[in-house]
Design a protein around this motif. Structure first.
Motif, short mmCIF file in Angstrom:
data_model
loop_
_atom_site.label_atom_id
_atom_site.label_comp_id
_atom_site.label_asym_id
_atom_site.label_seq_id
_atom_site.Cartn_x
_atom_site.Cartn_y
_atom_site.Cartn_z
N ASN A 128 0.85 -1.18 0.00
CA ASN A 128 0.00 0.00 0.00
C ASN A 128 0.89 1.24 0.00
O ASN A 128 1.56 1.53 0.99
CB ASN A 128 -0.91 -0.01 1.22
N GLY A 129 0.89 1.96 -1.12
CA GLY A 129 1.69 3.17 -1.25
C GLY A 129 0.97 4.43 -0.81
O GLY A 129 1.52 5.53 -0.92
N ASN A 130 -0.26 4.31 -0.34
CA ASN A 130 -1.04 5.45 0.16
C ASN A 130 -1.21 6.57 -0.85
O ASN A 130 -1.48 7.70 -0.49
CB ASN A 130 -0.40 6.01 1.44
N GLY A 131 -0.99 6.29 -2.12
CA GLY A 131 -1.15 7.32 -3.14
C GLY A 131 -0.03 8.34 -3.19
O GLY A 131 -0.07 9.27 -3.98
N THR A 132 0.98 8.19 -2.33
CA THR A 132 2.08 9.16 -2.28
C THR A 132 3.42 8.53 -2.68
O THR A 132 4.39 9.25 -2.85
CB THR A 132 2.24 9.74 -0.86
N HIS A 133 3.46 7.22 -2.81
CA HIS A 133 4.73 6.54 -3.09
C HIS A 133 5.15 6.80 -4.54
O HIS A 133 4.42 6.47 -5.47
CB HIS A 133 4.59 5.04 -2.84
N GLU B 75 -0.98 -1.18 -4.66
CA GLU B 75 -1.85 -0.03 -4.89
C GLU B 75 -1.21 1.25 -4.36
O GLU B 75 -0.45 1.21 -3.40
CB GLU B 75 -3.21 -0.26 -4.23
N GLY B 76 -1.51 2.36 -5.03
CA GLY B 76 -1.06 3.66 -4.55
C GLY B 76 0.42 3.94 -4.73
O GLY B 76 0.99 4.76 -4.03
N THR B 77 1.07 3.28 -5.70
CA THR B 77 2.47 3.55 -6.02
C THR B 77 2.54 4.15 -7.42
O THR B 77 1.60 4.04 -8.20
CB THR B 77 3.33 2.28 -5.97
N GLN B 78 3.65 4.78 -7.76
CA GLN B 78 3.81 5.36 -9.09
C GLN B 78 4.03 4.28 -10.14
O GLN B 78 3.54 4.36 -11.25
CB GLN B 78 4.97 6.35 -9.12
N VAL B 79 4.77 3.23 -9.77
CA VAL B 79 4.98 2.06 -10.63
C VAL B 79 4.63 0.84 -9.77
O VAL B 79 5.04 0.76 -8.62
CB VAL B 79 6.44 1.97 -11.11
N GLY B 80 3.90 -0.10 -10.33
CA GLY B 80 3.56 -1.29 -9.58
C GLY B 80 4.72 -2.27 -9.52
O GLY B 80 5.31 -2.51 -8.48
N LEU B 81 5.07 -2.81 -10.67
CA LEU B 81 6.16 -3.78 -10.79
C LEU B 81 7.15 -3.29 -11.84
O LEU B 81 6.75 -2.98 -12.96
CB LEU B 81 5.62 -5.15 -11.20
N LYS B 82 8.42 -3.22 -11.46
CA LYS B 82 9.48 -2.81 -12.39
C LYS B 82 10.52 -3.92 -12.43
O LYS B 82 11.08 -4.28 -11.40
CB LYS B 82 10.11 -1.50 -11.95
#
Length: 147
Positions: free
Chosen positions: A38-43, A65-72
Motif C-alpha cells: 500500500n503506497g497510500n497514493g504518495t509513493h 496499490e497507490g504507487t507510481q509504478v507497480g512492478l518494475k
C-alpha cells in the motif's frame, strides 16, 4: 540469495516516497505469496523492483496499490506467476497513482501460468492501466489478462 515473503502487508511511509517496499537484485530469488503493498497514493517509486537477473516466483495474490509504478523488472530479471489454483487466489492486481505505470519491463521476462477464466492472473488499473514493455522484454500469458 533466496527467501519467502508470505501473508504480509507493507505500507509505505509518507516521508520515504522513493523507498522500495520489495527489491530483489543481483540474481536473488524471492518467493512471494499473499502480499499487499500500500503506497497510500504518495509513493513515487515502484512497489516491487527487480534488477540484474533477479528471479521472482509469485504463488499467491499480490496486490500493489497507490504507487507510481507497480512492478518494475529490468536487466535480465524474470517473474513467474502461478495464478488461481485449487480455489486459492493468485496473480498480480496493480492499481497505480494517477499517470503511473502498473508494469514496466526492460530487458526482462514475465510468465503467467495456470488460472481460470473467471479470475484474471493480471489486473492493471488506474488512470494509465498499461504495461510498458521495452526492448528485450517478453510477456508470456497462459492466463486471463484484464486492463
Amino acid at each position: 540469495s533466496a527467501g519467502d515473503l508470505n501473508n504480509v502487508t507493507i505500507t509505505t511511509h509518507p516521508n520515504s516516497p522513493y523507498a522500495f517496499p520489495i527489491r530483489a537484485q543481483h540474481a536473488a530469488n524471492p518467493y512471494i505469496g499473499s502480499v499487499t503493498i500500500n503506497g497510500n497514493g504518495t509513493h513515487q517509486g515502484p512497489g516491487i523492483s527487480l534488477t540484474n537477473n533477479a528471479a521472482m516466483y509469485v504463488y499467491g495474490q499480490i496486490t500493489i496499490e497507490g504507487t507510481q509504478v507497480g512492478l518494475k523488472a529490468e536487466s535480465g530479471s524474470s517473474v513467474s506467476v502461478r495464478s488461481t489454483r485449487g480455489g486459492r487466489p493468485g496473480g498480480l492486481h496493480i492499481t497505480t497513482n494517477d499517470n503511473g505505470f502498473p508494469m514496466q519491463l526492460t530487458a526482462a521476462d514475465m510468465h503467467f501460468h495456470g488460472g481460470e477464466p473467471t479470475s484474471p492472473a493480471l489486473i492493471l488499473g488506474g488512470n494509465n492501466g498499461v504495461a510498458q514493455i521495452d526492448h528485450g522484454s517478453r510477456l508470456y500469458m497462459q492466463s486471463p489478462l484484464l486492463f
